[in-house]
Design a protein around this motif. Structure first.
Motif, PDB file in Angstrom:
ATOM      1  N   PHE A   1      74.468 -56.502 127.137  1.00  0.00           N
ATOM      2  CA  PHE A   1      75.624 -55.640 126.900  1.00  0.00           C
ATOM      3  C   PHE A   1      75.959 -55.544 125.410  1.00  0.00           C
ATOM      4  O   PHE A   1      77.062 -55.161 125.039  1.00  0.00           O
ATOM      5  N   TYR A   2      74.996 -55.874 124.587  1.00  0.00           N
ATOM      6  CA  TYR A   2      75.176 -55.890 123.135  1.00  0.00           C
ATOM      7  C   TYR A   2      75.807 -54.606 122.599  1.00  0.00           C
ATOM      8  O   TYR A   2      76.769 -54.675 121.817  1.00  0.00           O
ATOM      9  N   PRO A   3      75.317 -53.399 122.978  1.00  0.00           N
ATOM     10  CA  PRO A   3      75.939 -52.185 122.426  1.00  0.00           C
ATOM     11  C   PRO A   3      77.438 -52.084 122.733  1.00  0.00           C
ATOM     12  O   PRO A   3      78.224 -51.665 121.877  1.00  0.00           O
ATOM     13  N   PHE A   4      77.836 -52.489 123.936  1.00  0.00           N
ATOM     14  CA  PHE A   4      79.254 -52.436 124.281  1.00  0.00           C
ATOM     15  C   PHE A   4      80.042 -53.512 123.532  1.00  0.00           C
ATOM     16  O   PHE A   4      81.178 -53.279 123.128  1.00  0.00           O
ATOM     17  N   CYS A   5      79.416 -54.676 123.342  1.00  0.00           N
ATOM     18  CA  CYS A   5      80.058 -55.727 122.538  1.00  0.00           C
ATOM     19  C   CYS A   5      80.311 -55.217 121.121  1.00  0.00           C
ATOM     20  O   CYS A   5      81.384 -55.443 120.554  1.00  0.00           O
ATOM     21  N   VAL A   6      79.323 -54.527 120.559  1.00  0.00           N
ATOM     22  CA  VAL A   6      79.473 -53.988 119.208  1.00  0.00           C
ATOM     23  C   VAL A   6      80.558 -52.913 119.192  1.00  0.00           C
ATOM     24  O   VAL A   6      81.452 -52.921 118.332  1.00  0.00           O
ATOM     25  N   TYR A   7      80.479 -51.996 120.137  1.00  0.00           N
ATOM     26  CA  TYR A   7      81.437 -50.886 120.160  1.00  0.00           C
ATOM     27  C   TYR A   7      82.887 -51.387 120.257  1.00  0.00           C
ATOM     28  O   TYR A   7      83.740 -51.028 119.452  1.00  0.00           O
ATOM     29  N   PHE A   8      83.166 -52.214 121.248  1.00  0.00           N
ATOM     30  CA  PHE A   8      84.530 -52.695 121.449  1.00  0.00           C
ATOM     31  C   PHE A   8      84.915 -53.760 120.429  1.00  0.00           C
ATOM     32  O   PHE A   8      86.064 -53.826 119.991  1.00  0.00           O
ATOM     33  N   GLY A   9      83.933 -54.571 120.032  1.00  0.00           N
ATOM     34  CA  GLY A   9      84.207 -55.601 119.036  1.00  0.00           C
ATOM     35  C   GLY A   9      84.593 -55.031 117.686  1.00  0.00           C
ATOM     36  O   GLY A   9      85.486 -55.557 117.012  1.00  0.00           O
TER      37      GLY A   9
ATOM     38  N   PHE B   1      56.620 -46.676 126.771  1.00  0.00           N
ATOM     39  CA  PHE B   1      58.058 -46.470 126.931  1.00  0.00           C
ATOM     40  C   PHE B   1      58.834 -47.220 125.858  1.00  0.00           C
ATOM     41  O   PHE B   1      59.789 -46.685 125.276  1.00  0.00           O
ATOM     42  N   PHE B   2      58.450 -48.480 125.594  1.00  0.00           N
ATOM     43  CA  PHE B   2      59.184 -49.257 124.599  1.00  0.00           C
ATOM     44  C   PHE B   2      58.998 -48.695 123.192  1.00  0.00           C
ATOM     45  O   PHE B   2      59.899 -48.807 122.360  1.00  0.00           O
TER      46      PHE B   2
ATOM     47  N   TYR C   1      68.971 -47.924 129.541  1.00  0.00           N
ATOM     48  CA  TYR C   1      68.855 -48.718 130.772  1.00  0.00           C
ATOM     49  C   TYR C   1      68.606 -47.817 131.981  1.00  0.00           C
ATOM     50  O   TYR C   1      67.863 -48.190 132.894  1.00  0.00           O
ATOM     51  N   LEU C   2      69.218 -46.653 131.979  1.00  0.00           N
ATOM     52  CA  LEU C   2      68.983 -45.688 133.048  1.00  0.00           C
ATOM     53  C   LEU C   2      67.517 -45.254 133.057  1.00  0.00           C
ATOM     54  O   LEU C   2      66.870 -45.214 134.113  1.00  0.00           O
ATOM     55  N   LEU C   3      66.979 -44.949 131.886  1.00  0.00           N
ATOM     56  CA  LEU C   3      65.558 -44.576 131.796  1.00  0.00           C
ATOM     57  C   LEU C   3      64.652 -45.714 132.251  1.00  0.00           C
ATOM     58  O   LEU C   3      63.659 -45.489 132.951  1.00  0.00           O
ATOM     59  N   MET C   4      64.988 -46.939 131.875  1.00  0.00           N
ATOM     60  CA  MET C   4      64.201 -48.092 132.328  1.00  0.00           C
ATOM     61  C   MET C   4      64.252 -48.224 133.839  1.00  0.00           C
ATOM     62  O   MET C   4      63.236 -48.514 134.470  1.00  0.00           O
TER      63      MET C   4
END
Length: 193
Positions: free
Chosen positions: A14-22, A136-137, A165-168
């Motif tokens: 959840f790193y992107p959300f941690c960055v966004y909200f953090g 893909f990666f 994550y949806l694409l994965m």
């Protein structure tokens, strides 16, 4: 210690959300310090492990993540925090690509957990699927890098925290269905012999 490693792994998913909200709550320096600490603890949880993933890949990813966080803390700039998803894709690419060069491939290992007597056609399929994941990666890492360099924080979070994550998930589901169909066909052919 394993439980701590699992929790840290989930937090980093959840790193992107941690960055966004953090960033909205604490600012770059404070958030970078917290994330640096998470990466450091994650590194320490893998320090005495064995296996390619635990010995090489996860500690290296943790060190790289900690380095980006240290840069963000020193400069008090959030830009450096946005590069970790691209870097994660590099490490995942390496994991999958190395397994192609040193068989069995990663997906073959996973398939053999349920089907130890994997047919030669099944082995070929798992190698093809591993190659597809490697590609893909590369794609996902390039998009993550572009969003880190040029997108605003909302778009970066949307892609790296949700769309990737949806694409994965879609790729995993399609590969799983194709693999099951091929394995069923192999079983039918073997039964008819």
């Amino acid at each position: 210690m394993r439980f701590v490693g699992v929790l840290l792994g989930l937090a980093l998913c959840f790193y992107p959300f941690c960055v966004y909200f953090g960033l909205q709550q604490f600012g770059p320096r404070a958030l970078a310090f917290v994330l640096f600490t998470l990466f450091l603890v994650r590194y320490l949880t893998f320090k005495d492990k064995t296996g390619f993933l635990q010995v090489n890949l996860l500690p290296a990813a943790s060190v790289a993540g900690a380095a980006f966080c240290a840069l963000a803390a020193v400069t008090d700039r959030a830009d450096f925090l946005k590069f970790y998803p691209a870097l994660s894709n590099v490490f995942l690419f390496v994991l999958f690509a190395v397994s192609l060069r040193r068989p069995p491939s990663l997906i073959e290992r996973a398939a053999r957990l349920r089907h130890p007597d994997l047919s030669p056609r099944g082995v070929k399929h798992t190698r093809q699927a591993t190659a597809l994941w490697s590609l893909f990666f590369v794609f996902n890492g390039c998009v993550a890098l572009v969003t880190a360099l040029y997108a605003d924080l909302k778009l970066w979070t949307l892609y790296n925290g949700f769309l990737s994550y949806l694409l994965m998930g879609v790729l995993f589901a399609v590969e799983f269905v194709v693999r099951k169909a091929r394995m069923a066909r192999d079983a039918d052919e073997a039964a008819s012999l």
